[in-house]
Motif scaffolding. Structure first.
Motif, short mmCIF file in Angstrom:
data_model
loop_
_atom_site.label_atom_id
_atom_site.label_comp_id
_atom_site.label_asym_id
_atom_site.label_seq_id
_atom_site.Cartn_x
_atom_site.Cartn_y
_atom_site.Cartn_z
N PRO A 222 0.99 -1.11 0.04
CA PRO A 222 0.16 -0.06 0.00
C PRO A 222 0.75 1.29 -0.10
O PRO A 222 1.83 1.16 0.55
N GLN A 223 0.50 2.37 -0.64
CA GLN A 223 0.95 3.40 -0.91
C GLN A 223 2.66 3.33 -1.52
O GLN A 223 3.39 4.35 -1.50
N PHE A 243 -6.45 1.11 -6.77
CA PHE A 243 -5.52 2.22 -6.93
C PHE A 243 -5.80 3.15 -5.78
O PHE A 243 -4.80 3.67 -5.04
N ASP A 246 -5.63 1.47 -2.04
CA ASP A 246 -4.13 1.15 -1.60
C ASP A 246 -3.51 2.42 -1.85
O ASP A 246 -2.18 2.48 -1.51
N GLU A 247 -3.89 3.51 -2.41
CA GLU A 247 -3.30 4.97 -2.41
C GLU A 247 -1.97 4.45 -3.30
O GLU A 247 -0.94 5.04 -2.97
N ILE A 248 -2.07 3.91 -4.33
CA ILE A 248 -0.77 3.67 -5.22
C ILE A 248 -0.69 4.95 -5.94
O ILE A 248 -1.55 5.65 -6.55
N THR A 249 0.79 5.38 -6.19
CA THR A 249 0.97 6.14 -7.01
C THR A 249 1.55 5.51 -8.47
O THR A 249 2.41 4.79 -8.38
N LEU A 250 1.37 6.21 -9.39
CA LEU A 250 1.59 5.90 -10.88
C LEU A 250 2.50 6.86 -11.47
O LEU A 250 2.02 8.29 -11.40
#
Lengths: 305, 305
Positions: A222-223, A243, A246-250
């Motif tokens: 996550p993150q 996204f 899980d607060e994903i950054t792309l």
């Protein structure tokens, strides 16, 4: 293959460069496949020798940044010339490229190649710089667990540069022979099929396909941060809610710093020459492209000298 | 609608809360639509009164963070408890929610509501905190041009919090009446149909649909940041190559800081009460959900007091 072309006539501020060597990149293959409507001469990875334009450069071996910006617009004045909306891009957008005897580029785009760096090695300056863009965009260090997905040319350079940035790198791919280049440098490797690693801080997608994207996504904590480093012909689909949850950054990542790349080559810290699989003369360019597209083949060079 | 439920029996460390008021969120509507397989009591935006559990809290009005983490795993020890893989989430994952007379939450999840903050206003603590997560993830300031796409409940809170962070905010949507709440606070607004703005540093997607995502993407300058703030039922498709070429960053954003949200409410800096459109008692919950789903309707509250 274009034949009997006129010699380029560099406009004011540009320099005429005789091409010595050029590398075929996946973006070239994607351009041929129709990723972007470009009709000029391809090729953006090159080493050349300056013929005319700037006295201090004449006779020197040079590599060249590929984006030629206008220098006047708001993006250029924000110091993002590589993103100038009016830019031409060598061998990609409105500017004839390096798969030719001569090319023309603005003088400020050129970097002199140190004498100790071979012409073969210097041909990797552009993709090595692209790999070095990642640590400029994403904070990485010795605590960073980084996954590199894809053992193509770019993946092998990305894995090496993240390793040099002291990340804990795992590189995965489908070709044991390619991954071996990395294990020889102390980088952990795994075949994609056998891989089920989780909890990575950073995953770099270097395959350019949906499957590689999915593997990169699933490997993240996550993150975590997913870096997209490839050219994609077509669209990608992703589970947007995961996204968000899980607060994903792309992060999309493109061209990088030539100066840092040349320094790495100067210090002989990146193993690029073992990526060279085959060499052809310019007149065999079509065949060279066919070979570059073949599974298992890494860098194919075109030699003009 | 579930009736005649047993009173929750809080386990050790948890607190029994009598619910006073609860808000219906788009995530609740998405959950009913099947976004995630949850079968318990819905509801995660609430104000309650502590009945039993911790002496110092008994009788106090509280709001509650929705993620209940294990406190032991590697993610918790990295100080990301909101992302604990073993967590339960109030009204969303394995924990009965606030659309009930009583709920149970760990004592450490609760925050006392300041006396000057009305119960109505405090019901917005959770979504306001979610809006305040954005400046925690993305660097913003007075030089930041920020676009907020969507004039729903969350969009209106996001626009206000970015405005309070001194960003140059433009908010777009489909409902002039909703956008007016923002123009009264000095925020620039535009109808989505009339909007063709470009060059934004940050765009926040608050619609939860593909069209809003496309508008947010197109509004960004190169190297801009797209924040995804909504729940999406289904997948999103995007042009991956343009993300790479323009080096766009995409940031998933979820729960945020309750303390900062309560401070904003305490200082009366966010206009939340004008977002309340309708109120229903718990027994009219089904009808309340129908109304919350209707176009043009903002916050629907359930009243238990």
């Amino acid at each position: 293959l274009l034949k009997n072309l006129d010699m380029p006539a560099p406009p004011p501020g540009e320099v005429l460069v005789k091409v010595l060597r050029a590398g075929i990149c996946n973006t070239d293959l994607e351009l041929v496949a129709g990723y972007y409507p470009y009709c000029g001469i391809l090729g953006h990875e090159f080493v050349g020798c300056v013929e005319t334009g700037v006295d201090s450069l004449i006779g020197r071996r040079v590599v060249g940044e590929i984006n030629a910006s206008c220098g006047k617009c708001s993006i250029c004045s924000m110091d993002h010339p590589g993103h100038c909306p009016h830019r031409t891009v060598l061998g990609i957008v409105n500017r004839n490229g390096a798969f030719a005897e001569y090319l023309s580029l603005p003088a400020e785009n050129l970097h002199v190649v140190p004498d100790v760096v071979s012409t073969d090695a210097a041909t990797f300056t552009e993709p090595l710089a692209a790999a070095l863009q990642i640590p400029k965009q994403v904070k990485v260090g010795s605590a960073t667990r980084a996954l590199v997905v894809g053992d193509g040319k770019l993946g092998l350079l990305v894995a090496q540069t993240l390793h040099l940035s002291r990340c804990q790198v795992v590189a995965i791919g489908r070709h044991a022979g390619k991954l071996e280049i990395l294990s020889h440098r102390g980088i952990e490797i795994s075949m994609s099929n056998d891989f089920s690693g989780k909890g990575f801080d950073v995953a770099v997608e270097c395959t350019g396909n949906q499957e590689g994207f999915a593997i990169a996504r699933q490997s993240l904590r996550p993150q975590g941060t997913l870096v997209m480093k490839s050219t994609y012909a077509g669209k990608l689909t992703f589970d947007a809610s995961s996204f968000v949850v899980d607060e994903i950054t792309l992060v999309g990542s493109r061209c990088g710093p030539f100066t840092s790349a040349l320094e790495l080559l100067h210090r002989n810290e990146a193993n690029v020459e073992s990526l060279i699989h085959e060499r052809y003369s310019l007149v065999d360019g079509i065949h060279a492209f066919e070979r570059a597209r073949a599974s298992g083949v890494l860098k194919v060079l075109l030699e003009m000298d």
